[in-house]
Design an enzyme around this catalytic site. Structure first.
Site, PDB file in Angstrom:
ATOM      1  N   LEU A  66       0.815  -1.221   0.000  1.00  7.80           N
ATOM      2  CA  LEU A  66       0.000   0.000   0.000  1.00  7.80           C
ATOM      3  C   LEU A  66       0.845   1.265   0.000  1.00  7.80           C
ATOM      4  O   LEU A  66       0.336   2.356   0.228  1.00  7.80           O
ATOM      5  CB  LEU A  66      -0.932   0.013   1.219  1.00  7.80           C
ATOM      6  CG  LEU A  66      -1.986  -1.100   1.240  1.00  7.80           C
ATOM      7  CD1 LEU A  66      -2.917  -0.926   2.443  1.00  7.80           C
ATOM      8  CD2 LEU A  66      -2.805  -1.127  -0.045  1.00  7.80           C
ATOM      9  N   ASP A  90      -0.254  -5.760   3.257  1.00  2.00           N
ATOM     10  CA  ASP A  90       0.333  -4.661   4.033  1.00  2.00           C
ATOM     11  C   ASP A  90      -0.185  -4.781   5.454  1.00  2.00           C
ATOM     12  O   ASP A  90      -1.013  -5.660   5.734  1.00  2.00           O
ATOM     13  CB  ASP A  90      -0.050  -3.289   3.430  1.00  2.00           C
ATOM     14  CG  ASP A  90       1.000  -2.214   3.712  1.00  2.00           C
ATOM     15  OD1 ASP A  90       1.257  -1.937   4.896  1.00  2.00           O
ATOM     16  OD2 ASP A  90       1.578  -1.661   2.752  1.00  2.00           O
ATOM     17  N   ILE A  91       0.313  -3.881   6.341  1.00  2.49           N
ATOM     18  CA  ILE A  91      -0.226  -3.853   7.710  1.00  2.49           C
ATOM     19  C   ILE A  91      -1.235  -2.724   7.858  1.00  2.49           C
ATOM     20  O   ILE A  91      -1.785  -2.518   8.924  1.00  2.49           O
ATOM     21  CB  ILE A  91       0.895  -3.682   8.761  1.00  2.49           C
ATOM     22  CG1 ILE A  91       1.802  -2.499   8.397  1.00  2.49           C
ATOM     23  CG2 ILE A  91       1.712  -4.967   8.871  1.00  2.49           C
ATOM     24  CD1 ILE A  91       2.819  -2.150   9.465  1.00  2.49           C
ATOM     25  N   ARG A  92      -1.424  -1.972   6.776  1.00  2.43           N
ATOM     26  CA  ARG A  92      -2.379  -0.856   6.837  1.00  2.43           C
ATOM     27  C   ARG A  92      -3.705  -1.284   6.228  1.00  2.43           C
ATOM     28  O   ARG A  92      -3.768  -2.256   5.476  1.00  2.43           O
ATOM     29  CB  ARG A  92      -1.839   0.333   6.040  1.00  2.43           C
ATOM     30  CG  ARG A  92      -0.597   0.920   6.655  1.00  2.43           C
ATOM     31  CD  ARG A  92      -0.330   2.275   6.074  1.00  2.43           C
ATOM     32  NE  ARG A  92       0.488   2.230   4.859  1.00  2.43           N
ATOM     33  CZ  ARG A  92       0.462   3.163   3.921  1.00  2.43           C
ATOM     34  NH1 ARG A  92      -0.365   4.181   4.024  1.00  2.43           N
ATOM     35  NH2 ARG A  92       1.244   3.057   2.859  1.00  2.43           N
ATOM     36  N   ASP A 108       2.092  -8.865   8.180  1.00  2.00           N
ATOM     37  CA  ASP A 108       3.182  -8.158   8.852  1.00  2.00           C
ATOM     38  C   ASP A 108       4.444  -8.981   8.603  1.00  2.00           C
ATOM     39  O   ASP A 108       4.533 -10.132   9.036  1.00  2.00           O
ATOM     40  CB  ASP A 108       2.883  -8.076  10.350  1.00  2.00           C
ATOM     41  CG  ASP A 108       3.967  -7.328  11.119  1.00  2.00           C
ATOM     42  OD1 ASP A 108       5.057  -7.092  10.550  1.00  2.00           O
ATOM     43  OD2 ASP A 108       3.715  -6.989  12.282  1.00  2.00           O
ATOM     44  N   ILE A 109       5.416  -8.406   7.921  1.00  2.14           N
ATOM     45  CA  ILE A 109       6.605  -9.195   7.548  1.00  2.14           C
ATOM     46  C   ILE A 109       7.441  -9.609   8.758  1.00  2.14           C
ATOM     47  O   ILE A 109       8.334 -10.436   8.638  1.00  2.14           O
ATOM     48  CB  ILE A 109       7.496  -8.468   6.514  1.00  2.14           C
ATOM     49  CG1 ILE A 109       7.926  -7.100   7.035  1.00  2.14           C
ATOM     50  CG2 ILE A 109       6.803  -8.367   5.175  1.00  2.14           C
ATOM     51  CD1 ILE A 109       9.228  -6.640   6.419  1.00  2.14           C
ATOM     52  N   TYR A 197      18.689   3.116   6.332  1.00  2.00           N
ATOM     53  CA  TYR A 197      18.033   2.653   5.097  1.00  2.00           C
ATOM     54  C   TYR A 197      19.075   2.073   4.132  1.00  2.00           C
ATOM     55  O   TYR A 197      18.926   0.955   3.630  1.00  2.00           O
ATOM     56  CB  TYR A 197      17.313   3.849   4.468  1.00  2.00           C
ATOM     57  CG  TYR A 197      16.606   3.582   3.156  1.00  2.00           C
ATOM     58  CD1 TYR A 197      15.594   2.621   3.058  1.00  2.00           C
ATOM     59  CD2 TYR A 197      16.916   4.338   2.022  1.00  2.00           C
ATOM     60  CE1 TYR A 197      14.934   2.408   1.855  1.00  2.00           C
ATOM     61  CE2 TYR A 197      16.252   4.142   0.823  1.00  2.00           C
ATOM     62  CZ  TYR A 197      15.264   3.173   0.744  1.00  2.00           C
ATOM     63  OH  TYR A 197      14.596   2.972  -0.446  1.00  2.00           O
TER      64      TYR A 197
HETATM   65  N1  NAI Z   1       9.721   5.122  -3.803  1.00  3.10           N
HETATM   66  C1  NAI Z   1      10.996   5.262  -4.170  1.00  3.10           C
HETATM   67  O1  NAI Z   1      11.434   6.330  -4.626  1.00  3.10           O
HETATM   68  C2  NAI Z   1      11.925   4.111  -4.008  1.00  3.10           C
HETATM   69  C3  NAI Z   1      11.544   2.940  -3.396  1.00  3.10           C
HETATM   70  N2  NAI Z   1      12.448   1.921  -3.254  1.00  3.10           N
HETATM   71  C4  NAI Z   1      12.050   0.707  -2.563  1.00  3.10           C
HETATM   72  O2  NAI Z   1      10.836   0.200  -3.099  1.00  3.10           O
HETATM   73  C5  NAI Z   1      10.058  -0.382  -2.052  1.00  3.10           C
HETATM   74  C6  NAI Z   1       8.675   0.232  -2.065  1.00  3.10           C
HETATM   75  O3  NAI Z   1       8.821   1.607  -1.868  1.00  3.10           O
HETATM   76  P1  NAI Z   1       7.583   2.559  -1.568  1.00  3.10           P
HETATM   77  O4  NAI Z   1       6.335   1.961  -2.057  1.00  3.10           O
HETATM   78  O5  NAI Z   1       7.990   3.890  -2.058  1.00  3.10           O
HETATM   79  O6  NAI Z   1       7.616   2.575   0.030  1.00  3.10           O
HETATM   80  P2  NAI Z   1       6.497   3.166   1.004  1.00  3.10           P
HETATM   81  O7  NAI Z   1       7.220   3.698   2.194  1.00  3.10           O
HETATM   82  O8  NAI Z   1       5.594   4.070   0.278  1.00  3.10           O
HETATM   83  O9  NAI Z   1       5.696   1.855   1.401  1.00  3.10           O
HETATM   84  C7  NAI Z   1       6.228   0.865   2.246  1.00  3.10           C
HETATM   85  C8  NAI Z   1       5.083   0.036   2.802  1.00  3.10           C
HETATM   86  O10 NAI Z   1       5.634  -0.895   3.733  1.00  3.10           O
HETATM   87  C9  NAI Z   1       4.653  -1.107   4.709  1.00  3.10           C
HETATM   88  N3  NAI Z   1       5.226  -1.695   5.924  1.00  3.10           N
HETATM   89  C10 NAI Z   1       5.902  -1.083   6.930  1.00  3.10           C
HETATM   90  N4  NAI Z   1       6.156  -1.966   7.915  1.00  3.10           N
HETATM   91  C11 NAI Z   1       5.644  -3.157   7.525  1.00  3.10           C
HETATM   92  C12 NAI Z   1       5.590  -4.450   8.111  1.00  3.10           C
HETATM   93  N5  NAI Z   1       6.097  -4.684   9.332  1.00  3.10           N
HETATM   94  N6  NAI Z   1       4.993  -5.440   7.441  1.00  3.10           N
HETATM   95  C13 NAI Z   1       4.458  -5.209   6.206  1.00  3.10           C
HETATM   96  N7  NAI Z   1       4.462  -4.013   5.606  1.00  3.10           N
HETATM   97  C14 NAI Z   1       5.057  -2.999   6.258  1.00  3.10           C
HETATM   98  C15 NAI Z   1       4.064   0.278   4.960  1.00  3.10           C
HETATM   99  O11 NAI Z   1       2.786   0.171   5.575  1.00  3.10           O
HETATM  100  C16 NAI Z   1       4.043   0.858   3.555  1.00  3.10           C
HETATM  101  O12 NAI Z   1       2.771   0.706   2.959  1.00  3.10           O
HETATM  102  C17 NAI Z   1      10.826  -0.142  -0.766  1.00  3.10           C
HETATM  103  O13 NAI Z   1      11.536  -1.316  -0.424  1.00  3.10           O
HETATM  104  C18 NAI Z   1      11.789   0.962  -1.111  1.00  3.10           C
HETATM  105  O14 NAI Z   1      12.972   0.880  -0.378  1.00  3.10           O
HETATM  106  C19 NAI Z   1      13.733   2.010  -3.692  1.00  3.10           C
HETATM  107  C20 NAI Z   1      14.168   3.172  -4.272  1.00  3.10           C
HETATM  108  C21 NAI Z   1      13.289   4.280  -4.552  1.00  3.10           C
HETATM  109  C1  AKB Z   2      15.592   6.862  -3.421  1.00  5.52           C
HETATM  110  C2  AKB Z   2      14.878   6.150  -2.356  1.00  5.52           C
HETATM  111  O1  AKB Z   2      15.242   5.047  -2.024  1.00  5.52           O
HETATM  112  C3  AKB Z   2      13.735   6.790  -1.666  1.00  5.52           C
HETATM  113  N1  AKB Z   2      12.884   7.518  -2.557  1.00  5.52           N
HETATM  114  C4  AKB Z   2      14.248   7.746  -0.614  1.00  5.52           C
HETATM  115  O2  AKB Z   2      14.436   8.926  -0.961  1.00  5.52           O
HETATM  116  O3  AKB Z   2      14.498   7.295   0.508  1.00  5.52           O
END
Ligand code: NAI
Ligand code: AKB
Length: 375
Positions: A66, A90-92, A108-109, A197
């Protein structure tokens, strides 16, 4: 004899037994000191690919679905593999449009048994592991980031190895640090990030590659740049400004940027990012000379982005109020990303450069806000 040793003995006997046409015994990696899927080093990586011959489509689970990226990925994968073959988790609590668009499940992972139950009951074959705390929120809560990004990753690796899943874990430009070459940053170089991170993502890259060589896990990883999307909000990263500028430009005509105007970072439009993810997951194992790849599309500074937006919205006013935590992070990250290995090995090619990105974002957010005003 302790249970662990009994299991270990049984598993060893199963491995040593002469070929009998039986299925190999699958024993939980957590419970024994080696895995039945263990291979000798130097063996052909194609051996590790999950075979889909018994089923037309993979059955996919997305964790952390989510956030900014998961819903879009589910949409893309459902188009390709069928709605019911892709489960978001997700957990949300999911918004109603997401809940009604296809299977959603609580996961929940950090709960290993619950994860295993989901994988077994749904006959999951691909796992896309998106749960994480991003760079800025990770610095604000290091213990939680360590738990989710590192302990959670361990659960995911074990589940994936035990059940022969193809596993995708995204990494990031944040997996590099101030001592890495920044312009450009190649796939293989010094990685000494200064955020929890980044440290957790280097750990994920190395653990995934280790499980690949040690247990035959089909681990695939892309280092994403900052991802820009119109219909989903970023979850607390350093690159978030490049999404916020579009919303503020359309809603208020003013944008306060938390990074300095000349901070150059690699960025990508979400459609390219999700397509790259599908492409690397579908790539034949023999085309992958590595298991962790940089991918890139463009690099820009806040000033360059603002100038491009101002071509469409000349009245936009941009001011700068620097957030010292985010600025320090950005100053340690790559300025340009070298993704030539991804381009050569499995044909990666981005579609969106800066002008197309800006046009697409403004069209999308502009039409959304016109609809909201009309209602
Ligand atoms: N958005 C970006 O610009 C980038 C994202 N990534 C990676 O891509 C992946 C997805 O990124 P986003 O969607 O942007 O992240 P986000 O922060 O928007 O979403 C992460 C999700 O993980 C969930 N979460 C947190 N704790 C949890 C748990 N214990 N169990 C299950 N779910 C849990 C949250 O509820 C949230 O919905 C991440 O691994 C991130 O590191 C990598 C580089 C860039
Ligand atoms: C580049 C990423 O991994 C992310 N958008 C962040 O800024 O933390």
């Amino acid at each position: 004899m302790p249970v662990v040793r009994v299991l270990s003995k049984v598993a060893k006997q199963a491995l040593l037994a002469p070929a009998c046409g039986c299925q190999p015994l699958t024993v939980a990696i957590r419970n024994i000191s080696f895995s039945p899927r263990q291979v000798t080093s130097g063996s052909d990586a194609s051996f590790h690919s999950v075979s889909f011959s018994e089923t037309d489509h993979p059955k996919v689970l997305i964790t952390g679905g989510l956030g900014q990226l998961g819903v879009g990925l589910a949409k893309l994968l459902r188009k390709r593999f069928g709605k019911n073959n892709v489960i978001l988790s997700d957990i949300r609590k999911p918004p109603s449009n997401v809940f009604h668009s296809g299977p959603f499940i609580y996961s929940d992972i950090l709960d290993y048994k619950n994860l295993r139950e989901i994988v077994v009951n749904n006959r999951i074959t691909w796992l896309v592991h998106y749960s994480a705390l991003l760079s800025a929120v990770g610095e604000a809560n290091v213990p939680l980031a360590r738990a989710v990004n590192i302990t959670g990753l361990h659960n995911i690796l074990d589940i994936a190895a035990e059940h022969g899943l193809r596993l995708f874990v995204p990494s990031t430009i944040g997996a590099f640090g101030p001592t890495s070459p920044r312009n450009p940053t190649p796939d293989l170089c010094v990685q000494r990030p200064r955020t929890i991170y980044g440290v957790s993502k280097v750990h994920a890259e190395l653990m995934g590659e280790y499980y690949h060589h040690r247990y035959g896990l089909d681990f695939r990883c892309l280092r994403y740049p900052g991802i820009i999307s119109a219909d989903s909000q970023p979850g607390g990263g350093t690159t978030d400004y490049a999404v916020q500028i579009f919303h503020d430009a359309i809603k208020t005509g003013k944008f306060e940027c938390n990074l300095k105007p000349d901070t150059r970072l690699p960025m990508m439009y979400i459609d390219d990012c999700l397509r790259a993810t599908l492409e690397v997951m579908e790539a034949p194992a023999e085309s992958l000379s590595m298991r962790t790849y940089n991918i890139n599309a463009m690099s820009f500074t806040p000033e360059e982005l603002a100038n491009e937006v101002q071509k469409q919205l000349p009245d936009l006013q941009v001011t700068y109020e620097i957030d010292s935590v985010r600025q320090a992070i950005a100053d340690s990250w790559p300025m340009n990303f070298d993704d030539s290995n991804a381009r050569n090995d499995w044909g990666w090619k981005h579609d969106y450069d800066l002008p197309e990105l800006v046009q697409t974002m403004l069209n999308f957010i502009g039409s959304d806000s016109r609809i909201a005003q009309a209602n």
